[in-house]
Design an enzyme around this catalytic site. Structure first.
Site, PDB file in Angstrom:
ATOM      1  N   ASP A 112      17.862  49.684  36.022  1.00 48.10           N
ATOM      2  CA  ASP A 112      16.664  48.880  36.268  1.00 48.10           C
ATOM      3  C   ASP A 112      15.500  49.847  36.507  1.00 48.10           C
ATOM      4  OD1 ASP A 112      16.960  49.824  38.833  1.00 48.10           O
ATOM      5  OD2 ASP A 112      17.439  47.896  39.727  1.00 48.10           O
ATOM      6  N   ASP A 285      23.887  40.596  35.333  1.00 46.28           N
ATOM      7  CA  ASP A 285      24.338  41.538  36.362  1.00 46.28           C
ATOM      8  C   ASP A 285      24.192  40.835  37.697  1.00 46.28           C
ATOM      9  OD1 ASP A 285      21.265  41.946  36.625  1.00 46.28           O
ATOM     10  OD2 ASP A 285      22.117  42.936  38.375  1.00 46.28           O
ATOM     11  N   CYS A 323      47.208  35.607  38.514  1.00 50.79           N
ATOM     12  CA  CYS A 323      46.268  36.679  38.164  1.00 50.79           C
ATOM     13  C   CYS A 323      47.072  37.960  37.905  1.00 50.79           C
ATOM     14  CB  CYS A 323      45.272  36.900  39.304  1.00 50.79           C
ATOM     15  SG  CYS A 323      44.169  38.303  39.008  1.00 50.79           S
ATOM     16  N   CYS A 325      45.796  41.099  37.847  1.00 55.51           N
ATOM     17  CA  CYS A 325      45.105  42.317  38.285  1.00 55.51           C
ATOM     18  C   CYS A 325      46.035  43.145  39.173  1.00 55.51           C
ATOM     19  CB  CYS A 325      43.806  41.981  39.019  1.00 55.51           C
ATOM     20  SG  CYS A 325      43.993  41.574  40.758  1.00 55.51           S
ATOM     21  N   CYS A 328      46.734  41.543  42.651  1.00 50.17           N
ATOM     22  CA  CYS A 328      47.606  40.368  42.679  1.00 50.17           C
ATOM     23  C   CYS A 328      49.033  40.669  42.210  1.00 50.17           C
ATOM     24  CB  CYS A 328      46.985  39.252  41.841  1.00 50.17           C
ATOM     25  SG  CYS A 328      45.463  38.639  42.573  1.00 50.17           S
ATOM     26  N   HIS A 354      40.170  42.727  42.351  1.00 50.49           N
ATOM     27  CA  HIS A 354      40.450  41.340  41.955  1.00 50.49           C
ATOM     28  C   HIS A 354      39.184  40.630  41.485  1.00 50.49           C
ATOM     29  CE1 HIS A 354      41.875  37.250  41.795  1.00 50.49           C
ATOM     30  NE2 HIS A 354      40.785  36.933  42.474  1.00 50.49           N
TER      31      HIS A 354
HETATM   32 ZN   LIG Z   1      43.868  39.301  41.061  1.00 51.59          ZN
END
Ligand SMILES: [Zn+2]
Length: 393
Positions: A112, A285, A323, A325, A328, A354
């Site tokens: 920015d 963003d 999930c 990730c 998780c 996550h």
């Molecule tokens: Zn997750």
């Protein structure tokens, strides 16, 4: 096979090396709205749009390493010129070879201009014709930032996309104030366009105008006349009601060229992202996913889960069931809650992983829906699911 469609799309560009930065190809357009999927080439690789950019304010996405970001399939980061200018300063980043090398991230970066922070963080501002005199929010040191200084700093940072220096109009503002402010933003945009750039650096102009449709329309048209690689919609998410925000998007987009990317600054609510995509926006963003992780809040398909709450004390489920990730796959809510409650930094790191995963996954589903021609179904389903789960704010 979740990524199959994305890979096919990436293959549309046969050799990224030969595609000049700034090339923006539309891969799919929705029949029932202005939504589109595209591919934007930058000096550090191509970005599939619509895209969400995690924020790396101080040269890092808080608690994450570049290898985490790659694993999370983050395509592009946002860096803050104002913060990096104050600390560590242009000289150190220049000595280290620019922001990519300084922070060890080889993917695209958007910076920015610092305008928003000068107007929101800095103390004792004085707006001059060529920029803003202000006191640093860190040590009170007197500084000056204007279009020339901002573009010079973004050149040192070597970002793939630089933003023009503008004034973010507060909400509410009188029509007189907004009108004068837009005129200044446009004068500054001309100066920004004239400045030297880093190799391959793109520059985006920013549409301002506050809540006033005529000002946004005029600002967009004049920026297009100057000519930028892409266009952003600024001065949104500054406290205005949602209908005003979305009207601001519509008023800004109407005069922007179809073949250039459009970026809605600072909007990270998933419902608002979907609605802005439907109005023709390609890039986003926001600090929401990282900031909420630090506050102990997890984004899930069912809405926000306050992991720190006592209810999760003995909860052996992952933060979000289903999930995939790293957080998780390996840890329980009880463990993450424990880490957060005793102030262990791993707790924040796991929740950040996550939350960023959730955002990247959501954007990937959105892009896939656009390519498969089922965006209206995606939009309807996102509304039904996310609206009901939305906290009353
Ligand atoms: Zn997750």
């Amino acid at each position: 096979m979740q990524n199959g469609i994305e890979r096919v799309a990436a293959a549309v560009v046969p050799d990224a090396e030969q595609v000049p930065p700034g090339t923006f190809r539309l891969l799919a357009e929705d029949a029932g709205s202005q939504a589109r999927a595209g591919l934007l080439q930058t000096a550090h690789g191509a970005i599939e749009t619509p895209v969400f950019m995690p924020v790396g304010t101080q040269g890092t996405v808080k608690t994450l390493e570049p290898r985490d970001l790659h694993e999370l399939q983050v395509q592009i980061l946002l860096g803050n010129t104002y913060h990096l200018l104050l600390r560590p300063g242009a000289e150190i980043i220049s000595t280290c070879g620019g922001l990519h090398r300084f922070m060890g991230w080889d993917g695209p970066i958007l910076t920015d201009s610092g305008g928003f922070q000068v107007f929101s963080l800095a103390k004792l501002r004085r707006i001059r014709e060529n920029g803003v005199e202000f006191n640093s929010h860190i040590d009170g040191a007197r500084c000056f930032l204007g279009p020339v200084e901002s573009m010079a700093m973004q050149r040192v940072l070597g970002s793939d996309i630089a933003m023009t220096f503008d004034e973010c109009i507060p909400y509410p503002a009188t029509p007189e104030y907004a009108c004068q402010s837009v005129a200044k933003t446009l004068r500054w945009a001309v100066l920004c366009a004239e400045q030297a750039r880093a190799p391959g650096q793109l520059v985006f102009g920013i549409v301002q105008g506050g809540e006033y449709s005529d000002l946004r329309v005029r600002c967009a048209a004049e920026l297009v006349a100057i000519g930028f690689d892409g266009y952003a919609i600024g001065g949104v998410s500054v406290g205005e009601p949602e209908p005003v925000l979305l009207r601001g998007v519509e008023d800004s987009v109407v005069h922007l060229p179809r073949e250039r990317p459009r970026y809605l600054m600072g909007v990270g609510d998933l419902v608002q992202i979907v609605e802005a995509v439907a109005r023709g926006v390609d890039m986003f963003d926001c600090v929401i996913p990282t900031r909420h992780a630090r506050n102990g809040s997890a984004f899930t398909r069912a809405g926000r889960v306050p992991i720190k709450a006592g209810a999760y004390k003995q909860d052996t489920r992952p933060v979000e069931e289903g999930c995939d990730c790293y957080c998780c796959r390996n840890f329980t809510r009880a463990y993450v809650r424990h880490l957060l409650n005793v102030g262990e930094i791993l707790g924040v790191r796991l929740l950040t992983i996550h939350n960023i995963h959730r955002y990247m996954d959501f954007m990937q589903e959105l892009r896939r829906a656009l390519r498969q021609g089922v965006f209206s179904e995606f939009r309807r389903e996102a509304w039904a699911r996310l609206r009901s789960a939305r906290p009353q704010e």
